[in-house]
Design a protein around this motif. Structure first.
Motif, PDB file in Angstrom:
ATOM      1  N   LEU A  10       0.833  -1.199   0.000  1.00 25.98           N
ATOM      2  CA  LEU A  10       0.000   0.000   0.000  1.00 25.98           C
ATOM      3  C   LEU A  10       0.874   1.257   0.000  1.00 25.98           C
ATOM      4  N   ASP A  11       0.297   2.398   0.352  1.00 20.76           N
ATOM      5  CA  ASP A  11       1.009   3.651   0.165  1.00 20.76           C
ATOM      6  C   ASP A  11       1.053   4.474   1.443  1.00 20.76           C
TER       7      ASP A  11
ATOM      8  N   TRP B  34      17.357   9.948   1.163  1.00 18.46           N
ATOM      9  CA  TRP B  34      17.098  10.700   2.392  1.00 18.46           C
ATOM     10  C   TRP B  34      15.976  11.725   2.225  1.00 18.46           C
ATOM     11  N   PRO B  35      15.920  12.516   1.154  1.00 18.32           N
ATOM     12  CA  PRO B  35      14.798  13.452   1.012  1.00 18.32           C
ATOM     13  C   PRO B  35      13.439  12.759   1.045  1.00 18.32           C
ATOM     14  N   GLN B  36      13.311  11.604   0.393  1.00 16.50           N
ATOM     15  CA  GLN B  36      12.032  10.897   0.395  1.00 16.50           C
ATOM     16  C   GLN B  36      11.724  10.303   1.761  1.00 16.50           C
TER      17      GLN B  36
ATOM     18  N   LEU C 239       2.946  12.447  -1.899  1.00 20.54           N
ATOM     19  CA  LEU C 239       4.002  11.485  -1.586  1.00 20.54           C
ATOM     20  C   LEU C 239       3.685  10.117  -2.189  1.00 20.54           C
ATOM     21  N   SER C 240       2.418   9.721  -2.136  1.00 20.98           N
ATOM     22  CA  SER C 240       2.013   8.395  -2.615  1.00 20.98           C
ATOM     23  C   SER C 240       1.943   8.315  -4.131  1.00 20.98           C
TER      24      SER C 240
ATOM     25  N   PRO D 218       7.127  21.991  -5.541  1.00 22.41           N
ATOM     26  CA  PRO D 218       7.650  20.660  -5.244  1.00 22.41           C
ATOM     27  C   PRO D 218       6.930  20.041  -4.047  1.00 22.41           C
ATOM     28  N   LEU D 219       7.124  18.743  -3.850  1.00 25.46           N
ATOM     29  CA  LEU D 219       6.537  18.037  -2.717  1.00 25.46           C
ATOM     30  C   LEU D 219       6.856  18.732  -1.398  1.00 25.46           C
TER      31      LEU D 219
END
Length: 384
Positions: free
Chosen positions: A69-70, A232-234, A303-304, A312-313
């Motif tokens: 899943l997410d 790392w950013p994610q 994010l998902s 940006p995110l």
């Protein structure tokens, strides 16, 4: 953006509620009454129940035994966990597993992910940096071992306030190479007694055990270092968004507690909930929670889905962080105020919720800092 949850995501909510239904926050000692930590270990019985309900494998793909899943599903589970102050590292464990899965090598994925999904391995992440106020990935340096040292990497530095580190089997630590590239090091927990890796006990606002990690020439195999610059950013974005979900779940439970109390507590022959001043304060906090919820799902959806947007995110995450940091503080403070003397009673569960709220607020950082970041992003990506 669609706020409708899928059947799978709704099933996660039902499973989480079933797992956390028996958790009683008022049966855990108050941090104000305990000289050290409220407990030496995480809640292993609850951890096993979460594993059996597949809550520990939400972000792990089916090929490794997970549900695939997410981030939205994880945030839904975290919302339920925070409502009862569940003493398990659901966020850190899930985020670490997701980073290993997305960016780690085959050997690391196969050795770690199946056991993590079953709850056999406890994973956590160092994210506070050297002092709690600096970038976590700048607190540790990683250099390639010399020919005399053999193959692998050598790590030096300090990470403070690492949640659940003293009870974890593996710890994901962000670092920078000598060339300035961000990496993730997957270190063993204290039970492995790795040379050069030292743990010092610390305590959080909640009364839970944290640890300072000191790395003095720690040797690491090549397979235990993740070199992707995106890792790392994610991972940090997922940790932050998950913390916003924890703040929302806690805030919603606190407001419900306050509503129940105000409906029963009488002054001048009437429940205090009927007083305009009380109703206005509760309504303001309800608005805070709805704003926290909307901005959380926006960030989790970005994010998902990996969807692009005008910013940006990091922009969506900054908005969610700003609302969560301020909102959870305001909700807890209003609850304390409207509870009167009960709000200061350390035998009453609101005291623990207030401690957790403060911990989450500090973890997210001041709203002004996120608003400044948002301003920088808007300047760099004009919407007009």
């Amino acid at each position: 953006m669609d706020f409708t949850f899928s059947e799978e995501q709704q099933a996660v909510v039902e499973a989480a509620r079933a797992v956390f239904a028996a958790v009683a926050p008022d049966q855990v000692p108050s941090p104000a009454l305990v000289p050290g930590a409220v407990a030496d270990d995480l809640d292993r019985a609850l951890w096993a129940k979460a594993a059996a309900a597949d809550l520990l494998s939400l972000l792990i793909e089916p090929e490794y035994g997970g549900t695939g899943l997410d981030a939205i599903a994880l945030c839904l589970a975290l919302r339920e966990a925070a409502a009862v102050l569940a003493r398990i590292p659901l966020l850190e464990h899930s985020a670490a597993a997701a980073a290993v899965q997305a960016y780690g090598g085959k050997e690391l994925r196969e050795s770690l992910l199946p056991g993590a999904g079953r709850g056999e391995h406890v994973l956590t992440v160092a994210s506070a940096g050297r002092t709690g106020h600096d970038a976590a990935d700048l607190a540790v340096t990683a250099r390639r071992a010399t020919d005399a040292e053999g193959d692998g990497w050598v790590l030096d530095g300090v990470q403070t306030a690492v949640s659940w580190a003293l009870n974890a089997d593996r710890i994901v630590v962000p670092a920078r190479t000598t060339a300035g590239a961000p990496v993730l090091a997957v270190l063993p927990g204290p039970a492995a007694d790795l040379p050069g890796l030292h743990f010092a006990e610390q305590f959080s606002t909640t009364g839970e055990r944290l640890a300072e990690l000191r790395l003095d020439g720690v040797r690491l195999a090549p397979s235990d270092l993740i070199e992707s610059p995106d890792a790392w950013p994610q991972l940090h974005a997922l940790l932050t968004t998950g913390t916003c979900a924890l703040a929302l779940g806690l805030g919603e439970r606190v407001l419900r507690m306050t509503s129940d109390y105000a409906s029963q507590r009488e002054q001048f022959g009437h429940p205090i909930a009927t007083f305009q001043a009380v109703a206005v304060q509760a309504a303001d906090r309800y608005i805070d929670l709805r704003a926290m919820e909307a901005t959380l799902w926006q960030a989790a959806w970005r994010l998902s889905s990996g969807a692009t947007g005008p910013l940006p995110l990091a922009g969506d995450v900054a908005v969610a962080k700003s609302w969560a940091a301020d909102g959870v503080r305001r909700v807890a403070q209003t609850a304390q105020h409207l509870h009167g003397g009960f709000g200061a009673d350390t035998d009453y569960p609101l005291h623990r919720y207030h401690a957790w709220a403060k911990h989450l607020e500090l973890s997210l950082g001041p709203a002004a800092a996120h608003e400044e970041l948002l301003g920088d992003l808007l300047a760099a990506h004009p919407l007009g």
